[in-house]
Design a protein around this motif. Structure first.
Motif, PDB file in Angstrom:
ATOM      1  N   LEU A  61       0.723  -0.898   0.188  1.00  0.00           N
ATOM      2  CA  LEU A  61       0.022  -0.417  -0.024  1.00  0.00           C
ATOM      3  C   LEU A  61       0.830   1.282  -0.161  1.00  0.00           C
ATOM      4  O   LEU A  61       0.379   2.162  -0.502  1.00  0.00           O
ATOM      5  CB  LEU A  61      -0.810  -0.043   1.060  1.00  0.00           C
ATOM      6  N   GLY A  62       2.136   1.047   0.505  1.00  0.00           N
ATOM      7  CA  GLY A  62       2.898   2.383   0.584  1.00  0.00           C
ATOM      8  C   GLY A  62       4.478   1.903   0.312  1.00  0.00           C
ATOM      9  O   GLY A  62       4.831   0.941   0.774  1.00  0.00           O
ATOM     10  N   ILE A  63       5.201   2.990   0.187  1.00  0.00           N
ATOM     11  CA  ILE A  63       6.649   2.732  -0.018  1.00  0.00           C
ATOM     12  C   ILE A  63       7.458   3.916   0.511  1.00  0.00           C
ATOM     13  O   ILE A  63       6.910   5.132  -0.096  1.00  0.00           O
ATOM     14  CB  ILE A  63       7.048   2.482  -1.553  1.00  0.00           C
ATOM     15  N   GLU A  64       8.547   3.478   1.249  1.00  0.00           N
ATOM     16  CA  GLU A  64       9.499   4.753   1.630  1.00  0.00           C
ATOM     17  C   GLU A  64      10.654   4.581   0.891  1.00  0.00           C
ATOM     18  O   GLU A  64      11.387   3.281   1.287  1.00  0.00           O
ATOM     19  CB  GLU A  64       9.481   5.127   2.907  1.00  0.00           C
ATOM     20  N   ILE A  65      11.128   5.101   0.247  1.00  0.00           N
ATOM     21  CA  ILE A  65      12.352   5.004  -0.711  1.00  0.00           C
ATOM     22  C   ILE A  65      13.375   5.993  -0.871  1.00  0.00           C
ATOM     23  O   ILE A  65      12.941   7.203  -1.128  1.00  0.00           O
ATOM     24  CB  ILE A  65      11.834   4.332  -2.211  1.00  0.00           C
ATOM     25  N   GLU A  66      14.690   5.655  -0.603  1.00  0.00           N
ATOM     26  CA  GLU A  66      15.756   6.727  -0.819  1.00  0.00           C
ATOM     27  C   GLU A  66      15.949   6.962  -2.409  1.00  0.00           C
ATOM     28  O   GLU A  66      16.112   6.135  -3.311  1.00  0.00           O
ATOM     29  CB  GLU A  66      16.873   6.268  -0.284  1.00  0.00           C
ATOM     30  N   CYS A  67      15.648   7.977  -2.964  1.00  0.00           N
ATOM     31  CA  CYS A  67      15.731   8.259  -4.275  1.00  0.00           C
ATOM     32  C   CYS A  67      17.077   9.440  -4.860  1.00  0.00           C
ATOM     33  O   CYS A  67      16.979  10.456  -3.934  1.00  0.00           O
ATOM     34  CB  CYS A  67      14.780   8.733  -4.885  1.00  0.00           C
ATOM     35  N   PHE A  68      17.925   9.291  -5.617  1.00  0.00           N
ATOM     36  CA  PHE A  68      18.746  10.261  -5.691  1.00  0.00           C
ATOM     37  C   PHE A  68      18.530  11.167  -6.978  1.00  0.00           C
ATOM     38  O   PHE A  68      17.800  10.542  -7.777  1.00  0.00           O
ATOM     39  CB  PHE A  68      20.231   9.457  -6.096  1.00  0.00           C
ATOM     40  N   PHE A  69      18.740  12.360  -7.173  1.00  0.00           N
ATOM     41  CA  PHE A  69      18.285  13.287  -8.127  1.00  0.00           C
ATOM     42  C   PHE A  69      19.840  13.279  -8.717  1.00  0.00           C
ATOM     43  O   PHE A  69      19.522  13.909 -10.058  1.00  0.00           O
ATOM     44  CB  PHE A  69      17.971  14.546  -7.440  1.00  0.00           C
ATOM     45  N   GLN A  70      20.997  13.153  -8.346  1.00  0.00           N
ATOM     46  CA  GLN A  70      21.993  13.015  -9.214  1.00  0.00           C
ATOM     47  C   GLN A  70      22.997  11.568  -9.056  1.00  0.00           C
ATOM     48  O   GLN A  70      22.451  10.977  -8.299  1.00  0.00           O
ATOM     49  CB  GLN A  70      23.198  14.028  -8.305  1.00  0.00           C
ATOM     50  N   GLU A  71      23.488  11.532  -9.911  1.00  0.00           N
ATOM     51  CA  GLU A  71      24.325  10.184 -10.144  1.00  0.00           C
ATOM     52  C   GLU A  71      25.383   9.896  -9.245  1.00  0.00           C
ATOM     53  O   GLU A  71      26.490   9.856  -9.636  1.00  0.00           O
ATOM     54  CB  GLU A  71      24.673  10.093 -11.460  1.00  0.00           C
ATOM     55  N   TYR A  72      24.992   9.511  -7.901  1.00  0.00           N
ATOM     56  CA  TYR A  72      26.066   9.125  -6.910  1.00  0.00           C
ATOM     57  C   TYR A  72      26.633   8.086  -7.407  1.00  0.00           C
ATOM     58  O   TYR A  72      28.149   7.804  -6.982  1.00  0.00           O
ATOM     59  CB  TYR A  72      25.366   9.146  -5.474  1.00  0.00           C
ATOM     60  N   HIS A  73      26.207   7.231  -7.805  1.00  0.00           N
ATOM     61  CA  HIS A  73      26.591   5.839  -8.277  1.00  0.00           C
ATOM     62  C   HIS A  73      26.549   5.773  -9.844  1.00  0.00           C
ATOM     63  O   HIS A  73      25.637   6.002 -10.332  1.00  0.00           O
ATOM     64  CB  HIS A  73      26.161   4.674  -7.560  1.00  0.00           C
ATOM     65  N   GLN A  98      -7.621  -3.949   3.685  1.00  0.00           N
ATOM     66  CA  GLN A  98      -6.263  -3.053   3.340  1.00  0.00           C
ATOM     67  C   GLN A  98      -6.798  -1.586   3.383  1.00  0.00           C
ATOM     68  O   GLN A  98      -5.752  -0.736   3.522  1.00  0.00           O
ATOM     69  CB  GLN A  98      -6.391  -3.198   1.540  1.00  0.00           C
ATOM     70  N   ILE A  99      -7.784  -0.981   3.125  1.00  0.00           N
ATOM     71  CA  ILE A  99      -8.408   0.581   3.361  1.00  0.00           C
ATOM     72  C   ILE A  99      -7.830   0.766   4.759  1.00  0.00           C
ATOM     73  O   ILE A  99      -7.419   1.959   5.152  1.00  0.00           O
ATOM     74  CB  ILE A  99      -9.931   0.836   3.241  1.00  0.00           C
ATOM     75  N   GLU A 100      -8.284  -0.211   5.868  1.00  0.00           N
ATOM     76  CA  GLU A 100      -7.866   0.199   7.272  1.00  0.00           C
ATOM     77  C   GLU A 100      -6.222   0.068   7.442  1.00  0.00           C
ATOM     78  O   GLU A 100      -6.079   1.000   8.267  1.00  0.00           O
ATOM     79  CB  GLU A 100      -8.732  -0.941   8.049  1.00  0.00           C
ATOM     80  N   LYS A 101      -5.798  -0.695   6.765  1.00  0.00           N
ATOM     81  CA  LYS A 101      -4.198  -0.675   6.906  1.00  0.00           C
ATOM     82  C   LYS A 101      -3.690   0.727   6.147  1.00  0.00           C
ATOM     83  O   LYS A 101      -2.737   1.315   6.702  1.00  0.00           O
ATOM     84  CB  LYS A 101      -3.756  -1.884   6.173  1.00  0.00           C
ATOM     85  N   LEU A 102      -4.381   1.034   5.022  1.00  0.00           N
ATOM     86  CA  LEU A 102      -3.821   2.388   4.520  1.00  0.00           C
ATOM     87  C   LEU A 102      -4.193   3.451   5.456  1.00  0.00           C
ATOM     88  O   LEU A 102      -3.215   4.469   5.433  1.00  0.00           O
ATOM     89  CB  LEU A 102      -4.486   2.369   3.124  1.00  0.00           C
ATOM     90  N   ILE A 103      -5.072   3.640   5.823  1.00  0.00           N
ATOM     91  CA  ILE A 103      -5.476   4.434   6.989  1.00  0.00           C
ATOM     92  C   ILE A 103      -4.423   4.693   8.236  1.00  0.00           C
ATOM     93  O   ILE A 103      -3.971   5.661   8.316  1.00  0.00           O
ATOM     94  CB  ILE A 103      -6.929   4.440   7.653  1.00  0.00           C
ATOM     95  N   SER A 104      -4.246   3.349   8.615  1.00  0.00           N
ATOM     96  CA  SER A 104      -3.014   3.410   9.785  1.00  0.00           C
ATOM     97  C   SER A 104      -1.638   3.915   9.253  1.00  0.00           C
ATOM     98  O   SER A 104      -1.094   4.584   9.942  1.00  0.00           O
ATOM     99  CB  SER A 104      -3.018   1.886  10.255  1.00  0.00           C
ATOM    100  N   LEU A 105      -1.297   3.350   7.875  1.00  0.00           N
ATOM    101  CA  LEU A 105      -0.103   3.913   7.527  1.00  0.00           C
ATOM    102  C   LEU A 105       0.242   5.232   7.266  1.00  0.00           C
ATOM    103  O   LEU A 105       1.113   5.976   7.491  1.00  0.00           O
ATOM    104  CB  LEU A 105       0.208   2.896   6.287  1.00  0.00           C
ATOM    105  N   CYS A 133      11.684   9.458  -0.171  1.00  0.00           N
ATOM    106  CA  CYS A 133      10.449   9.831  -0.706  1.00  0.00           C
ATOM    107  C   CYS A 133       9.097   8.790  -0.314  1.00  0.00           C
ATOM    108  O   CYS A 133       9.495   7.497  -0.260  1.00  0.00           O
ATOM    109  CB  CYS A 133      10.571   9.546  -2.375  1.00  0.00           C
ATOM    110  N   LEU A 134       8.207   9.285  -0.114  1.00  0.00           N
ATOM    111  CA  LEU A 134       7.079   8.575   0.358  1.00  0.00           C
ATOM    112  C   LEU A 134       5.961   8.494  -0.669  1.00  0.00           C
ATOM    113  O   LEU A 134       5.470   9.641  -1.122  1.00  0.00           O
ATOM    114  CB  LEU A 134       6.468   9.100   1.737  1.00  0.00           C
ATOM    115  N   PHE A 135       5.641   7.497  -0.888  1.00  0.00           N
ATOM    116  CA  PHE A 135       4.584   6.902  -2.051  1.00  0.00           C
ATOM    117  C   PHE A 135       3.399   6.238  -1.401  1.00  0.00           C
ATOM    118  O   PHE A 135       3.598   5.313  -0.436  1.00  0.00           O
ATOM    119  CB  PHE A 135       5.080   5.954  -3.072  1.00  0.00           C
ATOM    120  N   PHE A 136       2.070   6.706  -1.580  1.00  0.00           N
ATOM    121  CA  PHE A 136       0.945   5.774  -1.202  1.00  0.00           C
ATOM    122  C   PHE A 136       0.102   5.608  -2.400  1.00  0.00           C
ATOM    123  O   PHE A 136       0.117   6.212  -3.406  1.00  0.00           O
ATOM    124  CB  PHE A 136       0.109   6.260   0.013  1.00  0.00           C
ATOM    125  N   LYS A 137      -0.705   4.175  -2.275  1.00  0.00           N
ATOM    126  CA  LYS A 137      -1.817   4.114  -3.221  1.00  0.00           C
ATOM    127  C   LYS A 137      -2.792   5.399  -2.984  1.00  0.00           C
ATOM    128  O   LYS A 137      -2.986   5.637  -1.929  1.00  0.00           O
ATOM    129  CB  LYS A 137      -2.393   2.740  -3.411  1.00  0.00           C
TER     130      LYS A 137
END
Length: 255
Positions: A143-155, A229-236, A212-216
């Motif tokens: 239902l959701g994702i927290e992900i480290e995203c780079f804006f520059q090519e560190y690697h 799933q809706i109840e879990k999404l609300i909790s998250l 970066c935080l993403f949700f459906k």
């Protein structure tokens, strides 16, 4: 019960999950953390797998181990770019090792982790490969994702924010928040004009990366999420202080 998969769980699980007390199962994957199953805070179940993950099983892959373990990667550092910033020493490679990489989907199946509700991922350049390998779970269960995203090519060859956001949007995830970090160049007396904790240290500089935080959004997409799933999404969403969205979901779905 909410299940969280934490890819890159060095130094343990975030205290952000404590509000769920015993109503959460935490699954971590990190090459620097000891493997095991234990009871954590509030008697919750915590599982850790000691390995590196990717989109396929591989042997004898070069692992670049950095002075700060968080910056270790299967990719080479972009020296031409990174050497211009104060943070160059943060990711300085101190040794290289040949390692085994495990396919994440296969690993979870073997360890009987059938699905997860939230994904936190910080694996220094392998994020997009792993996301694509987990596509079925991301479409159906997560239902959701927290992900480290780079804006520059560190690697070198690292996928950037635009690559990751485009892919996740195709799966029905929307950006809800970005905690940006800006790096000062060597000639800047302030190494971190803005860090990812939100500290304003003066001046300004180039944005390097962000959490970066993403949700459906089942209201926007008319997704056929179950009531559970809706109840879990609300909790998250509450956990990440997205109260307007959690309240909107409650009103829309009469919960």
């Amino acid at each position: 019960m909410i299940t969280v998969l934490d890819l890159g769980s060095l130094h343990g699980f975030s205290s952000i999950w404590d509000s769920l007390q015993e109503n959460i199962e935490l699954v971590g994957v990190d090459p620097f953390e000891p493997e095991g199953v234990r009871l954590g805070k509030y008697g919750r179940k915590e599982i850790v797998f000691n390995c590196l993950v990717g989109d396929k099983d591989e042997d004898n892959v070069v692992f670049n181990i950095a002075e700060n373990g968080h910056a270790s990667s299967l990719l080479e550092v972009n020296e031409k770019l990174v050497s211009r910033f104060h943070q160059y020493s943060y990711g300085r490679i101190i040794k290289k090792e040949n390692v085994e990489v495990k396919e994440i989907k296969k690993l979870l199946e073997e360890r009987e982790v059938k699905k997860f509700d939230f994904l936190k991922i910080d694996i220094e350049g392998s994020e997009l490969k792993v996301l694509k390998n987990l596509e079925e779970i991301l479409r159906e269960d997560c239902l959701g994702i927290e992900i480290e995203c780079f804006f520059q090519e560190y690697h070198l060859g690292r996928p950037l924010f635009s690559d990751i956001e485009t892919y996740l949007r195709s799966l029905g995830y929307y950006v809800f928040d970005i905690a940006l970090e800006k790096w000062g160049r060597i000639n800047n007396p302030i190494p971190y004009p803005i860090d990812h904790h939100g500290n304003q240290n003066g001046g300004n500089a180039q944005v390097m990366w962000g959490n970066c935080l993403f949700f459906k959004d089942p209201i926007n997409d008319h997704d056929s999420l179950t009531s559970e799933q809706i109840e879990k999404l609300i909790s998250l969403t509450k956990i990440f202080n997205q109260y307007d969205f959690s309240n909107e979901l409650k009103t829309y779905f009469n919960l």
